[in-house]
Design a protein around this motif. Structure first.
Motif, PDB file in Angstrom:
ATOM      1  N   ILE A   1     113.372  20.461  40.860  1.00  0.00           N
ATOM      2  CA  ILE A   1     111.377  19.662  42.000  1.00  0.00           C
ATOM      3  C   ILE A   1     110.668  20.284  41.349  1.00  0.00           C
ATOM      4  O   ILE A   1     110.106  19.418  42.043  1.00  0.00           O
TER       5      ILE A   1
ATOM      6  N   VAL B   1     114.463  29.729  48.266  1.00  0.00           N
ATOM      7  CA  VAL B   1     113.401  28.226  48.691  1.00  0.00           C
ATOM      8  C   VAL B   1     111.899  28.702  48.974  1.00  0.00           C
ATOM      9  O   VAL B   1     111.305  27.952  48.822  1.00  0.00           O
TER      10      VAL B   1
ATOM     11  N   ASP C   1     105.426  24.167  45.177  1.00  0.00           N
ATOM     12  CA  ASP C   1     104.833  22.813  45.406  1.00  0.00           C
ATOM     13  C   ASP C   1     103.611  22.297  46.384  1.00  0.00           C
ATOM     14  O   ASP C   1     102.581  21.521  45.721  1.00  0.00           O
ATOM     15  N   ARG C   2     103.417  23.122  47.325  1.00  0.00           N
ATOM     16  CA  ARG C   2     102.219  23.175  47.744  1.00  0.00           C
ATOM     17  C   ARG C   2     100.969  23.065  47.406  1.00  0.00           C
ATOM     18  O   ARG C   2      99.627  22.817  47.173  1.00  0.00           O
TER      19      ARG C   2
ATOM     20  N   LEU D   1     116.282  22.275  49.486  1.00  0.00           N
ATOM     21  CA  LEU D   1     114.324  21.561  48.589  1.00  0.00           C
ATOM     22  C   LEU D   1     113.936  20.624  48.437  1.00  0.00           C
ATOM     23  O   LEU D   1     113.311  19.742  48.627  1.00  0.00           O
ATOM     24  N   GLN D   2     114.981  19.794  47.816  1.00  0.00           N
ATOM     25  CA  GLN D   2     115.020  18.201  46.972  1.00  0.00           C
ATOM     26  C   GLN D   2     114.238  17.971  48.722  1.00  0.00           C
ATOM     27  O   GLN D   2     113.609  16.653  48.611  1.00  0.00           O
TER      28      GLN D   2
ATOM     29  N   ILE E   1     113.182  18.788  52.055  1.00  0.00           N
ATOM     30  CA  ILE E   1     111.965  18.979  52.302  1.00  0.00           C
ATOM     31  C   ILE E   1     110.428  18.534  51.243  1.00  0.00           C
ATOM     32  O   ILE E   1     109.700  18.477  52.161  1.00  0.00           O
ATOM     33  N   ILE E   2     110.758  18.745  50.325  1.00  0.00           N
ATOM     34  CA  ILE E   2     109.434  18.574  49.079  1.00  0.00           C
ATOM     35  C   ILE E   2     109.267  17.392  49.483  1.00  0.00           C
ATOM     36  O   ILE E   2     107.976  16.545  49.017  1.00  0.00           O
TER      37      ILE E   2
ATOM     38  N   VAL F   1     110.018  28.195  45.853  1.00  0.00           N
ATOM     39  CA  VAL F   1     109.993  26.835  45.301  1.00  0.00           C
ATOM     40  C   VAL F   1     108.789  25.806  46.723  1.00  0.00           C
ATOM     41  O   VAL F   1     108.262  25.485  45.261  1.00  0.00           O
ATOM     42  N   ARG F   2     108.989  26.095  47.808  1.00  0.00           N
ATOM     43  CA  ARG F   2     108.272  25.159  48.672  1.00  0.00           C
ATOM     44  C   ARG F   2     107.099  25.504  48.291  1.00  0.00           C
ATOM     45  O   ARG F   2     105.877  24.247  48.364  1.00  0.00           O
TER      46      ARG F   2
ATOM     47  N   GLU G   1     107.421  16.444  52.348  1.00  0.00           N
ATOM     48  CA  GLU G   1     106.047  17.642  52.413  1.00  0.00           C
ATOM     49  C   GLU G   1     105.524  16.350  51.382  1.00  0.00           C
ATOM     50  O   GLU G   1     104.003  16.313  51.789  1.00  0.00           O
ATOM     51  N   ARG G   2     105.601  15.627  50.195  1.00  0.00           N
ATOM     52  CA  ARG G   2     104.927  15.284  49.439  1.00  0.00           C
ATOM     53  C   ARG G   2     104.636  13.678  49.924  1.00  0.00           C
ATOM     54  O   ARG G   2     102.878  13.822  49.962  1.00  0.00           O
TER      55      ARG G   2
END
Lengths: 274, 91
Positions: free
Chosen positions: A201, A146, A153-154, B28-29, B31-32, A149-150, B35-36
């Motif tokens: 994701i 987790v 994305d950042r 994850l789905q 929170i992301i 992956v987060r 955040e996007r």
């Protein structure tokens, strides 16, 4: 024309330096003149992973400050003639890295190199920002976990806004996902994010999967990039990645669970001549 | 402990736990995605929202959630959209 590649992740310890080292070796072995630059000022490690730690005399910051010229600081790999390493400085503070300084060095390198690989530090501070700023393509190293992956994305967000290509409204950076420390066994058990989970994701093209492998630690122990351990799963996975990066059509490997030892034994008996 | 409790407990012991990878993906789905929506917004936006809230709150009682602030990017400019939901006031 020189291509600049950033290897980045946000999170630390996911395999950026391991990937940078293997990428450098892979590209240079195919005859491309390649340099790998360590952007982790104060915490230099690329030199250790590539086995040239005792040959560091001048570093990145020395060149920025005109205390040495680029050729004095670049370390040529012992066995691979087209591979060069520009080590980070170990003592100075991060502020020594400036946009202008980095820009000047890269400008000079564009004259002779085919590929420049920027090994980004973890985090989103200056070193990481400068490592990605001039990039044409980006390798996002991600663990199926987790926090990694987060963070990836950042980093994708930053790549699309805080880079030279983004600021100049040019064609965006080509993004590649590299999934490392992947364990098909744990994925099969339902205890690890699968390739398709991560893909769903992050939504960027998958460049490759590097399986969790004891070969990676062995490689760093010896200062020999894991791609040179051709017998190993991780090493051959990196070799595939280089081919794919250069546009070859190579199927993904090491994504299925290895056969149970009983099954293997059974099959071995089957194939044995009578 | 009643017999049924014991049975439940025993069954629970043998039940396969929820796959943790599924949990990871779901979390994850969410929170992301969140955040996007925050990305690309200037750092001062939350502060601006707080100040605007304070000014409005001087005159009417409203909640934090009643002030929405959006920044939309157009080619050459940005549009700051401010949405304040005021409660019904009986005159």
């Amino acid at each position: 024309m020189t291509k600049t590649i950033v290897v980045t992740s946000g999170k630390g310890g996911v395999g950026k330096t391991t990937t940078s080292a293997s990428f450098g070796v892979g590209l240079a072995s195919r005859g491309f003149k390649t340099a790998v630059i360590d952007f982790d000022i104060g915490l230099r490690n690329l030199d250790l992973i590539m086995g040239c730690e005792r040959r560091v005399v001048y570093d990145f910051v020395n060149v920025i400050r005109n205390e040495a010229n680029l050729n004095q600081a670049l370390i040529r790999h012992k066995h691979i003639k087209d591979l060069f390493i520009l080590p980070a400085s170990q003592t100075r503070d991060k502020d020594a890295l400036t946009l202008e300084g980095v820009s000047n060095i890269l400008e000079e390198m564009y004259k002779t190199f085919d590929y420049i690989i920027c090994d980004s530090p973890a985090g989103i501070e200056r070193g990481a920002q400068l490592a990605m700023y001039f990039a044409d393509s980006a390798i996002i190293v991600t663990n199926p976990e987790v926090s990694s992956v987060r963070d990836s994305d950042r980093m994708l967000g930053l790549l699309s806004s805080k880079t030279k290509r983004a600021e100049e409204n040019r064609e965006p950076i080509t993004e590649h996902l590299l999934l490392t420390r992947y364990s098909p066994k744990r994925v099969a058990r339902g205890d690890m994010l699968s390739i398709s989970d991560v893909n769903e994701i992050l939504r960027i093209p998958l460049l490759g999967i590097i399986p969790e492998s004891p070969a990676v630690l062995r490689a760093s122990n010896g200062g020999v990039p894991v791609i040179l351990d051709e017998e190993s799963d991780a090493g051959s996975a990196y070799a595939d990645v280089i081919g794919r990066f250069l546009g070859e059509d190579i199927p993904h490997r090491f994504i299925e669970e290895k056969n149970h030892w009983l099954k293997r034994l059974f099959r071995f008996k089957e194939t044995e001549p009578a | 402990m009643s017999l049924s409790d014991k049975i439940t407990k025993i069954l629970h012991y043998f039940r396969r736990p929820d796959k943790s990878a599924k949990m990871a993906k779901d979390r994850l789905q969410i929170i992301i995605a969140h955040e996007r929506t925050l990305e690309d917004k200037p750092d001062y936006l939350p502060l601006l929202q707080k100040d605007i809230l304070a000014v409005v709150a001087k005159y009417v009682t409203i909640n934090q959630d009643d002030v929405r602030i959006e920044l939309e990017r157009k080619d050459s400019c940005s549009i700051l959209e401010l949405n304040v939901v005021l409660p019904h006031v009986d005159s």
